[in-house]
Design an enzyme around this catalytic site. Structure first.
Site, PDB file in Angstrom:
ATOM      1  N   LYS A  19       0.831  -1.217   0.000  1.00 53.80           N
ATOM      2  CA  LYS A  19       0.000   0.000   0.000  1.00 53.80           C
ATOM      3  C   LYS A  19       0.858   1.257   0.000  1.00 53.80           C
ATOM      4  O   LYS A  19       0.640   2.175  -0.784  1.00 53.80           O
ATOM      5  CB  LYS A  19      -0.925   0.038   1.240  1.00 53.80           C
ATOM      6  CG  LYS A  19      -1.902  -1.110   1.318  1.00 53.80           C
ATOM      7  CD  LYS A  19      -2.783  -1.033   2.544  1.00 53.80           C
ATOM      8  CE  LYS A  19      -2.038  -1.078   3.864  1.00 53.80           C
ATOM      9  NZ  LYS A  19      -1.286  -2.321   4.115  1.00 53.80           N
ATOM     10  N   ARG A  95      -9.777   1.213   9.025  1.00 54.25           N
ATOM     11  CA  ARG A  95      -9.335  -0.152   9.294  1.00 54.25           C
ATOM     12  C   ARG A  95     -10.376  -0.931  10.075  1.00 54.25           C
ATOM     13  O   ARG A  95     -10.160  -2.101  10.370  1.00 54.25           O
ATOM     14  CB  ARG A  95      -8.077  -0.073  10.156  1.00 54.25           C
ATOM     15  CG  ARG A  95      -6.812  -0.487   9.424  1.00 54.25           C
ATOM     16  CD  ARG A  95      -5.654  -0.290  10.383  1.00 54.25           C
ATOM     17  NE  ARG A  95      -4.522  -1.033  10.008  1.00 54.25           N
ATOM     18  CZ  ARG A  95      -3.451  -0.505   9.413  1.00 54.25           C
ATOM     19  NH1 ARG A  95      -3.416   0.776   9.092  1.00 54.25           N
ATOM     20  NH2 ARG A  95      -2.423  -1.259   9.126  1.00 54.25           N
ATOM     21  N   ARG A 134      11.918  -5.954   3.786  1.00 53.09           N
ATOM     22  CA  ARG A 134      11.683  -4.506   3.890  1.00 53.09           C
ATOM     23  C   ARG A 134      12.709  -3.855   4.823  1.00 53.09           C
ATOM     24  O   ARG A 134      13.007  -4.354   5.899  1.00 53.09           O
ATOM     25  CB  ARG A 134      10.284  -4.217   4.420  1.00 53.09           C
ATOM     26  CG  ARG A 134      10.095  -2.722   4.689  1.00 53.09           C
ATOM     27  CD  ARG A 134       8.675  -2.295   4.750  1.00 53.09           C
ATOM     28  NE  ARG A 134       7.912  -2.929   5.792  1.00 53.09           N
ATOM     29  CZ  ARG A 134       6.609  -2.715   5.991  1.00 53.09           C
ATOM     30  NH1 ARG A 134       5.958  -1.890   5.184  1.00 53.09           N
ATOM     31  NH2 ARG A 134       5.973  -3.332   6.951  1.00 53.09           N
ATOM     32  N   ARG A 167      11.631  -2.379  10.435  1.00 53.21           N
ATOM     33  CA  ARG A 167      10.599  -1.839  11.323  1.00 53.21           C
ATOM     34  C   ARG A 167      10.417  -2.794  12.493  1.00 53.21           C
ATOM     35  O   ARG A 167      10.373  -4.013  12.284  1.00 53.21           O
ATOM     36  CB  ARG A 167       9.279  -1.708  10.545  1.00 53.21           C
ATOM     37  CG  ARG A 167       8.913  -0.266  10.261  1.00 53.21           C
ATOM     38  CD  ARG A 167       7.780  -0.144   9.305  1.00 53.21           C
ATOM     39  NE  ARG A 167       6.503  -0.669   9.786  1.00 53.21           N
ATOM     40  CZ  ARG A 167       5.358  -0.512   9.144  1.00 53.21           C
ATOM     41  NH1 ARG A 167       5.332   0.164   8.008  1.00 53.21           N
ATOM     42  NH2 ARG A 167       4.252  -1.018   9.606  1.00 53.21           N
ATOM     43  N   ARG A 178      -0.250  -9.091  13.290  1.00 51.31           N
ATOM     44  CA  ARG A 178      -0.825  -8.044  12.425  1.00 51.31           C
ATOM     45  C   ARG A 178      -1.756  -8.664  11.371  1.00 51.31           C
ATOM     46  O   ARG A 178      -2.813  -8.115  11.069  1.00 51.31           O
ATOM     47  CB  ARG A 178       0.296  -7.251  11.741  1.00 51.31           C
ATOM     48  CG  ARG A 178       1.011  -6.318  12.708  1.00 51.31           C
ATOM     49  CD  ARG A 178       2.309  -5.810  12.135  1.00 51.31           C
ATOM     50  NE  ARG A 178       2.142  -4.951  11.003  1.00 51.31           N
ATOM     51  CZ  ARG A 178       3.141  -4.611  10.179  1.00 51.31           C
ATOM     52  NH1 ARG A 178       4.364  -5.040  10.411  1.00 51.31           N
ATOM     53  NH2 ARG A 178       2.908  -3.822   9.155  1.00 51.31           N
TER      54      ARG A 178
END
Ligand code: AP5
Length: 230
Positions: A19, A95, A134, A167, A178
């Protein structure tokens, strides 16, 4: 903005699907701000603001959601800033169903409506690979991937030359949580927006440019359905 309609878009999709990657491209292409609630919260925590202190207690680094009323207030405040006059893109909001209802009410009050909701979807094995590779810049928030979007110099941000990090919520236990929270609280929004005729599915399996091609075609089709504001 004279002569053209305001664009208001939402990006939906599981954590790690891409996203944020698409949001940055959309923001540049359409010259509208990309508002990521996740990025807003991380920045607030880093700067130690009042919002940051509240958010820190909500355990977002463990994959838990921030309570609806706090998120809704933060989005209401951010979207009332002048750079949102031509429109805006919401990445990671709404969300939950109460957040979606509040967004509709907020826009209705302003005589506006969403142009559409882009559902960025990728298979789970692809998502896991995107998480593990990432790397982010802790200073300017830019995002890289060890394989698919490597920085020019390994481990260093192309923009501000800071050292890239993983992260904290990208470790495998938190990622599992998550994904669970997403399925439980956010996935129902697909049917919510499908029933309103606003959901557009994007197959995010390809490389970022290929996915962006699809995103632009969908946004152009949505814009064509909107009456220009004179
Ligand atoms: P947030 O920051 O929004 O996290 P997220 O939704 O979990 O999404 P991510 O940022 O992890 O992934 P992404 O889909 O943006 O993927 P990206 O483009 O980086 O939220 C963080 C937390 O804040 C939440 O968990 C929650 O606690 C809280 N929060 C936020 N909003 C909230 C709300 N509304 N209500 C309550 N709580 C809220 O891509 C991932 C990687 O893949 C990158 O390395 C990228 O380079 C790579 N990649 C991207 N696209 C491709 C592609 N097409 N091909 C190959 N690689 C790709």
């Amino acid at each position: 903005m004279r002569g053209s309609a305001r664009i208001i878009l939402v990006l939906l999709g599981p954590p790690g699907a891409g996203k944020g990657t698409q949001a940055s491209r959309i923001a540049v292409h359409y010259d509208i701000p990309a508002i990521s609630t996740g990025a807003m919260f991380r920045e607030a925590v880093q700067r130690g603001t009042r919002l940051g202190r509240i958010v820190q207690k909500c355990r977002i680094d463990q994959g838990e959601y921030v309570p609806d009323e706090i998120v809704i207030d933060a989005v209401r405040e951010r979207t009332s800033e002048p750079d949102c006059i031509p429109g805006f893109l919401l990445d990671g909001f709404p969300r939950t169903i109460p957040q979606a209802d509040s967004l509709n009410a907020m826009l209705e009050q302003q005589g506006q409506a969403l142009n559409g909701v882009l559902d960025i979807e990728a298979p789970i094995n692809e998502i896991i690979g995107r998480f593990s590779g990432r790397r982010v810049c802790p200073v300017d928030g830019s995002t890289y991937h060890l394989v698919t979007q490597p920085p020019q110099q390994p481990g260093i941000c192309d923009i501000c030359h800071s050292k890239l990090i993983m992260r904290p919520d990208d470790n495998s236990d938190v990622v599992r949580r998550r994904l669970e929270v997403y399925e439980q609280k956010t996935a129902p929004l697909r049917d919510y927006y499908r029933n309103l005729g606003q959901l557009r599915e994007i197959d995010a399996t390809g490389d970022p440019e290929t996915v962006f091609g699809q995103v632009v075609s969908v946004i152009e089709a949505l814009k064509a359905q909107t009456t220009p504001v004179l």
